[in-house]
Design an enzyme around this catalytic site. Sequence first.
Site, PDB file in Angstrom:
ATOM      1  CD  GLN A  28       6.703  -0.574  -3.861  1.00 14.82           C
ATOM      2  OE1 GLN A  28       6.366  -1.232  -5.569  1.00 14.82           O
ATOM      3  NE2 GLN A  28       7.207  -0.639  -4.159  1.00 14.82           N
TER       4      GLN A  28
ATOM      5  CB  ILE B 230       0.032  -2.353   3.839  1.00 13.49           C
ATOM      6  CG1 ILE B 230      -1.060  -0.818   3.360  1.00 13.49           C
ATOM      7  CG2 ILE B 230       1.617  -1.242   3.850  1.00 13.49           C
ATOM      8  CD1 ILE B 230      -1.775   0.333   4.083  1.00 13.49           C
TER       9      ILE B 230
ATOM     10  CG  HIS C 190       6.445  -0.456   1.837  1.00 13.20           C
ATOM     11  ND1 HIS C 190       5.213   0.215   0.588  1.00 13.20           N
ATOM     12  CD2 HIS C 190       7.288  -0.296   2.149  1.00 13.20           C
ATOM     13  CE1 HIS C 190       6.288   1.073   0.170  1.00 13.20           C
ATOM     14  NE2 HIS C 190       7.205   0.561   0.756  1.00 13.20           N
TER      15      HIS C 190
ATOM     16  CB  CYS D 184      -3.211   0.309  23.956  1.00 15.13           C
ATOM     17  SG  CYS D 184      -2.396  -1.581  25.189  1.00 15.13           S
TER      18      CYS D 184
ATOM     19  CB  CYS E 144      -0.990   0.946  28.532  1.00 17.35           C
ATOM     20  SG  CYS E 144      -0.898   1.694  26.523  1.00 17.35           S
TER      21      CYS E 144
ATOM     22  N   GLY F 280       2.623  -3.608 -11.650  1.00 21.19           N
ATOM     23  CA  GLY F 280       1.740  -2.883 -10.413  1.00 21.19           C
ATOM     24  C   GLY F 280       2.546  -1.624 -10.174  1.00 21.19           C
TER      25      GLY F 280
ATOM     26  CB  SER G  69       6.077   3.688 -11.011  1.00 18.91           C
ATOM     27  OG  SER G  69       4.514   3.381 -11.681  1.00 18.91           O
TER      28      SER G  69
ATOM     29  CG  ASN H  86       3.262   0.250 -14.192  1.00 19.63           C
ATOM     30  OD1 ASN H  86       2.716  -0.291 -13.094  1.00 19.63           O
ATOM     31  ND2 ASN H  86       4.403   1.089 -13.951  1.00 19.63           N
TER      32      ASN H  86
END
Length: 266
Positions: free
Chosen positions: A117, A119, A135, A168, A171, A208, A210, A234
């Site tokens: 989960q 990033i 995610h 960007c 553009c 890790g 929940s 956990n």
Amino acid sequence: MNEPASPALASISLANRAAIEDAAVLIRKAERAVVLTGAGISTPSGIPDFRSEGTGLWSREEPLEVASLSTFRTAPERFFHWFQPLANRIFRAQPNSAHLALAEFERSGHVKTIVTQNIDSLHQKAGSKNVVELHGTLRTLSCIECFEHFTADPFLEPYIETGNIPKCLSCNGILKPDVILFGEQLPQAAWYEAQRAARGCDLMVVAGSSLEVLPVAGLPMQALDRGAHLIIINNTPTYLNVRADVIIMDDVAITIPEIAKRVFHG
Ligand SMILES: [Zn+2]
């Protein structure tokens, strides 16, 4: 009684030491183990769990609101202001001993897939190859106008430094990190892959997480329904503790390396 073999082990309760032994037995026996990781595996690397209340960094802003797709669309500067300290932590974070032990399990064939989960790419930095990112990732950015993709690093450093919204190169549209915000659907391919892994595994290790966020929290149930074993590591209880074969309520960065020692050295 023998002295504990390591300082880390000395901090682990007797019940958890027994659970660590049991976990090692299950991991050794497994042929298609899948690990599901959440924010708790990255907190020892200095990345706070931004979904939890009271983590300090963002007490003034409600993550559910500011890290949502609607805020990003209507007030992107609010999102980027909120995201700046988190992006900074992620950009500088290094994998911890839990990430490294999981990568070792994959190299040795004990673990087939990591579903995360997070990033932060810390599993990949630790050497894991087969990582499903539910995610999204901060490694890339996409233009919200022309949809062009960019590698994030050259944009992240100046953004972290100045707070200016990354734009960007083609553009001048706003570049959105390829992470899943609140109110956004999970990436379809990753979600399909995660479900396939969960349904095909003979052991699921939750590390890790929940298990509070649906639909991801339902993945271990899919594994259990097909007869897989379940290990939950956990700090806090989860709704599936009643169904788990092994429960270790302790720090993942201490306990997972201890499991690895037993898997590899008996
Ligand atoms: Zn563009």
